[in-house]
Design an enzyme around this catalytic site. Structure first.
Site, PDB file in Angstrom:
ATOM      1  N   ASN A 123       0.882  -1.164   0.000  1.00  0.00           N
ATOM      2  CA  ASN A 123       0.000   0.000   0.000  1.00  0.00           C
ATOM      3  C   ASN A 123       0.921   1.216   0.000  1.00  0.00           C
ATOM      4  OD1 ASN A 123      -1.720   2.102   0.534  1.00  0.00           O
ATOM      5  ND2 ASN A 123      -2.280   1.419   2.603  1.00  0.00           N
ATOM      6  N   LYS A 147       0.288   4.244  -0.353  1.00  0.00           N
ATOM      7  CA  LYS A 147      -0.309   5.458   0.235  1.00  0.00           C
ATOM      8  C   LYS A 147      -0.023   6.675  -0.664  1.00  0.00           C
ATOM      9  CE  LYS A 147      -0.098   3.254   4.698  1.00  0.00           C
ATOM     10  NZ  LYS A 147      -0.054   3.349   6.147  1.00  0.00           N
ATOM     11  N   HIS A 185      -9.479   1.313   5.056  1.00  0.00           N
ATOM     12  CA  HIS A 185      -8.154   1.456   5.673  1.00  0.00           C
ATOM     13  C   HIS A 185      -8.265   2.376   6.883  1.00  0.00           C
ATOM     14  CE1 HIS A 185      -4.017   2.690   6.331  1.00  0.00           C
ATOM     15  NE2 HIS A 185      -3.718   1.506   5.829  1.00  0.00           N
ATOM     16  N   GLU A 239      -6.593   4.786   7.837  1.00  0.00           N
ATOM     17  CA  GLU A 239      -6.455   6.219   7.548  1.00  0.00           C
ATOM     18  C   GLU A 239      -7.752   6.779   6.962  1.00  0.00           C
ATOM     19  OE1 GLU A 239      -2.764   5.642   5.473  1.00  0.00           O
ATOM     20  OE2 GLU A 239      -1.966   5.000   7.411  1.00  0.00           O
ATOM     21  N   GLU A 246      -5.427  -4.906  10.704  1.00  0.00           N
ATOM     22  CA  GLU A 246      -4.396  -3.894  10.926  1.00  0.00           C
ATOM     23  C   GLU A 246      -4.678  -3.152  12.227  1.00  0.00           C
ATOM     24  OE1 GLU A 246      -2.420  -2.776   6.951  1.00  0.00           O
ATOM     25  OE2 GLU A 246      -4.183  -1.516   7.147  1.00  0.00           O
ATOM     26  N   GLY A 276       2.541   2.233  10.776  1.00  0.00           N
ATOM     27  CA  GLY A 276       3.491   3.320  10.602  1.00  0.00           C
ATOM     28  C   GLY A 276       4.209   3.712  11.879  1.00  0.00           C
ATOM     29  N   SER A 334       3.375  -2.141  10.346  1.00  0.00           N
ATOM     30  CA  SER A 334       4.830  -2.215  10.553  1.00  0.00           C
ATOM     31  C   SER A 334       5.423  -3.585  10.214  1.00  0.00           C
ATOM     32  CB  SER A 334       5.201  -1.797  11.983  1.00  0.00           C
ATOM     33  OG  SER A 334       4.856  -0.442  12.194  1.00  0.00           O
ATOM     34  N   GLY A 383       4.972   1.295   4.626  1.00  0.00           N
ATOM     35  CA  GLY A 383       6.316   1.852   4.473  1.00  0.00           C
ATOM     36  C   GLY A 383       7.328   0.911   3.837  1.00  0.00           C
TER      37      GLY A 383
HETATM   38  P1  PGA Z   1       2.856   0.261   7.598  1.00  0.00           P
HETATM   39  O1  PGA Z   1       1.371   0.478   6.989  1.00  0.00           O
HETATM   40  O2  PGA Z   1       3.345  -1.032   7.027  1.00  0.00           O
HETATM   41  O3  PGA Z   1       3.631   1.458   7.146  1.00  0.00           O
HETATM   42  O4  PGA Z   1       2.685   0.188   9.083  1.00  0.00           O
HETATM   43  C1  PGA Z   1       0.508  -0.601   6.829  1.00  0.00           C
HETATM   44  C2  PGA Z   1      -0.806  -0.129   6.248  1.00  0.00           C
HETATM   45  O5  PGA Z   1      -1.262   0.964   6.590  1.00  0.00           O
HETATM   46  O6  PGA Z   1      -1.418  -0.835   5.423  1.00  0.00           O
END
Ligand code: PGA
Length: 256
Positions: free
Chosen positions: A9, A11, A95, A97, A167, A173, A213, A235
Site C-alpha cells: 500500500n 499510500k 483502511h 487512515e 491492521e 506506521g 509495521s 512503508g
Molecule cells: P505500515 O502500513 O506497514 O507502514 O505500518 C501498513 C498499512 O497501513 O497498510
C-alpha cells in the site's frame, strides 16, 4: 490451500518515475516467487503507469480507495469502474487512515464493499482497533463490528473472495508490530466470525492479511502463524529490498 497474498500500500508516496521503477522491481520479485500473490496499490494517478509496467507479469494492482457510486457529481472521488478500467483487480476499503483521518463510518465502507463487487473489483477490507480500544479490552468487539458491517449483504460467493487485512491501528506506521501471537489470536477470531456469518468452509477459504509495521525481519514470524495468510505493507513496500525480503521470508514461513 489459501494462496498467500502480500500487497504493498504505497499510500500518498512516489512520483511517476519512482512508481514505475518500483512496479518493475516488484513485478520481478513477483515472478521469482510465484507461490505468493504479490500486489501493489499505488496512488490513483499512477495506477495506469503501474499497470503498464506490470503487464505480462504476475504483479496485481489495486486502488487505495473508491466511492460507491459508479459516476456523478462527487468531486475528488474515484469510482470503481474507473479503477477497473485502469486495470485494477483489487481495491483497499476501510483502511484505518480512511476511517480515522477522513472519518469514514462503517456503513459507508459497507456500501463500498458491495459496490466493489458490482464493479468487478475484489475488496481488501481493513479492520482493526485503536490503542485505547485494545487497552480497554475491546479489540474483538471492534473487529467484530468492522467485519460484520463490512460483509453485510454479501452473497457467499462474494464473501469467499474478500481479502481481510487485520491492521491494529497502533501498529500502522509506528514501528510497533503486533506480536505473532497477538495477531494470530485476532485472525483466528475473525475466522470464527466468518464461520458464524457463513460456514466453516468459507471461513477456511478467506485470506486474512496482517498489516502494521511489517518488515523483512518480522514477516516470517507473523506468516508462520496458521491463520495469517499474507501482509498489507505500507512503508516497507516502498523500497524493493525490504519488500522483496518480506515476500521471500513470507514464502519461506509457509514452506513455499
Ligand atoms: P505500515 O502500513 O506497514 O507502514 O505500518 C501498513 C498499512 O497501513 O497498510
Amino acid at each position: 490451500m489459501r494462496k498467500p497474498f502480500i500487497c504493498g500500500n504505497w499510500k500518498m508516496n512516489t512520483d511517476r518515475a519512482g512508481a514505475v521503477a518500483l512496479a518493475k522491481a516488484t513485478a520481478k520479485v513477483a515472478a521469482e516467487v510465484p507461490a505468493v500473490e504479490v500486489g501493489a496499490c499505488p496512488p490513483a494517478c499512477y495506477i495506469e503507469a503501474v499497470v503498464a509496467a506490470a503487464r505480462g507479469t504476475p504483479l496485481v494492482v489495486g486502488g487505495q480507495n473508491m466511492y460507491f457510486e459508479a459516476k456523478g457529481a462527487f468531486t475528488g472521488e474515484i469510482a470503481g469502474p474507473m479503477l477497473k478500467d485502469l486495470g485494477c483487480r483489487y481495491v483497499i476499503l476501510g483502511h484505518s487512515e480512511r476511517r480515522h483521518v477522513f472519518g469514514e463510518p462503517d456503513d459507508l465502507i459497507s456500501k463500498k464493499v458491495r459496490a466493489a463487487f458490482a464493479f468487478g473489483l475484489t475488496p481488501i477490507l481493513c479492520v482493526g482497533e485503536l490503542i485505547g480500544e485494545r487497552r480497554a479490552g475491546k479489540t474483538n468487539e471492534v473487529v467484530q463490528r468492522h467485519v460484520t458491517s463490512g460483509f453485510a449483504g454479501l452473497a457467499k460467493e462474494q464473501a469467499r473472495e474478500v481479502v481481510i487485512a487485520y491492521e491494529p491501528v497502533w501498529a500502522i506506521g509506528t514501528g510497533e508490530t503486533a506480536t505473532p501471537d497477538q495477531a494470530q489470536d485476532v485472525h483466528a477470531f475473525i475466522r470464527g466470525l466468518l464461520a458464524g456469518l457463513y460456514d466453516a468452509g468459507l471461513a477456511q477459504a478467506v485470506r486474512i492479511q496482517y498489516g502494521g509495521s511489517v518488515k523483512a525481519d518480522n514477516a516470517g514470524d507473523l506468516m508462520a502463524q496458521g491463520d495469517i495468510d499474507g501482509a498489507l505493507v505500507g512503508g516497507a513496500s516502498l523500497t524493493i529490498d525490504s519488500f522483496a525480503g518480506i515476500i521471500t521470508e513470507g514464502a519461506k514461513a509457509k514452506g513455499l
